[in-house]
Design a protein around this motif. Structure first.
Motif, short mmCIF file in Angstrom:
data_model
loop_
_atom_site.label_atom_id
_atom_site.label_comp_id
_atom_site.label_asym_id
_atom_site.label_seq_id
_atom_site.Cartn_x
_atom_site.Cartn_y
_atom_site.Cartn_z
N LEU A 18 4.12 19.96 25.76
CA LEU A 18 3.91 18.65 26.34
C LEU A 18 5.20 18.19 27.04
O LEU A 18 6.28 18.25 26.45
CB LEU A 18 3.53 17.66 25.24
CG LEU A 18 2.90 16.35 25.66
CD1 LEU A 18 1.59 16.58 26.40
CD2 LEU A 18 2.64 15.49 24.43
N PRO A 19 5.11 17.72 28.29
CA PRO A 19 6.32 17.28 28.98
C PRO A 19 6.89 16.01 28.35
O PRO A 19 6.19 15.27 27.65
CB PRO A 19 5.86 17.03 30.42
CG PRO A 19 4.39 16.85 30.33
CD PRO A 19 3.92 17.62 29.13
N LEU A 20 8.16 15.75 28.61
CA LEU A 20 8.84 14.58 28.05
C LEU A 20 8.11 13.29 28.41
O LEU A 20 7.95 12.40 27.56
CB LEU A 20 10.29 14.52 28.54
CG LEU A 20 11.11 13.32 28.07
CD1 LEU A 20 11.22 13.32 26.55
CD2 LEU A 20 12.48 13.33 28.72
N THR A 21 7.62 13.20 29.63
CA THR A 21 6.92 11.99 30.03
C THR A 21 5.62 11.81 29.24
O THR A 21 5.22 10.68 28.93
CB THR A 21 6.61 12.01 31.53
OG1 THR A 21 5.93 13.23 31.85
CG2 THR A 21 7.87 11.90 32.35
N GLY A 22 4.97 12.90 28.87
CA GLY A 22 3.77 12.82 28.04
C GLY A 22 4.09 12.35 26.63
O GLY A 22 3.37 11.54 26.04
N ILE A 23 5.19 12.86 26.09
CA ILE A 23 5.63 12.44 24.74
C ILE A 23 5.99 10.95 24.76
O ILE A 23 5.62 10.20 23.84
CB ILE A 23 6.82 13.30 24.28
CG1 ILE A 23 6.37 14.74 24.07
CG2 ILE A 23 7.43 12.74 23.00
CD1 ILE A 23 7.51 15.72 23.88
N ILE A 24 6.68 10.52 25.81
CA ILE A 24 7.06 9.11 25.93
C ILE A 24 5.81 8.24 26.04
O ILE A 24 5.72 7.16 25.43
CB ILE A 24 7.98 8.90 27.15
CG1 ILE A 24 9.30 9.63 26.96
CG2 ILE A 24 8.20 7.43 27.44
CD1 ILE A 24 10.19 9.05 25.90
N SER A 25 4.82 8.69 26.79
CA SER A 25 3.59 7.93 26.96
C SER A 25 2.85 7.78 25.63
O SER A 25 2.38 6.68 25.28
CB SER A 25 2.69 8.62 27.98
OG SER A 25 1.48 7.93 28.14
N ILE A 26 2.75 8.85 24.88
CA ILE A 26 2.09 8.79 23.57
C ILE A 26 2.89 7.89 22.63
O ILE A 26 2.33 7.08 21.88
CB ILE A 26 1.94 10.21 22.99
CG1 ILE A 26 0.93 11.00 23.82
CG2 ILE A 26 1.52 10.17 21.53
CD1 ILE A 26 0.91 12.49 23.52
#
Length: 129
Positions: A18-26
């Motif tokens: 999972l990209p960093l932006t996906g982790i941040i979004s979650i």
């Protein structure tokens, strides 16, 4: 009907990174839920203040437990993280900074600023600075 076993399957979570932006979004969604749940504790504290001395002393005793202190600091971090991510969304609303490098840079800046704000709040509460 015959079952086609040669079709490709989606990558499993252990294969897909999972990209960093996906982790941040979650994480933004999780902190929103944490803030909603933390408001229950906040309402309890306010009601204990309004109920008088006995309720206030009980609340102070309860809040001095180490686990509730950790939850309190988690609530403060969630508040700052959610705030920083909201500012990032406001920047996105201008229609800029959607390239991959900028997205990752802003994600790291968001994490650093939210952590710094939490630590500054801790120092301010500890030393009264």
């Amino acid at each position: 009907m015959a079952i086609n076993t040669n079709r490709p399957t989606s990558p499993h979570l252990q294969v897909y990174r999972l990209p960093l932006t996906g982790i941040i979004s979650i994480t933004h969604r999780m902190t929103g839920v944490m803030l909603s749940a933390g408001l229950i504790l906040f309402v309890y504290i306010i009601s204990a203040l309004a109920d008088g001395g006995v309720a206030y002393d009980t609340m102070q005793t309860l809040m001095s437990h180490w686990l509730l202190k950790v939850i309190g600091w988690g609530f403060i971090y969630a508040l700052f993280f959610h705030l920083c991510h909201g500012v990032r969304h406001l920047i996105w609303d201008t229609g800029s900074s959607f390239d991959a490098d900028t997205l990752n840079r802003y994600a790291i800046i968001e994490l650093v600023i939210s952590l710094a704000l939490t630590l500054m709040t801790f120092v301010w509460g500890l030393y009264g600075l």
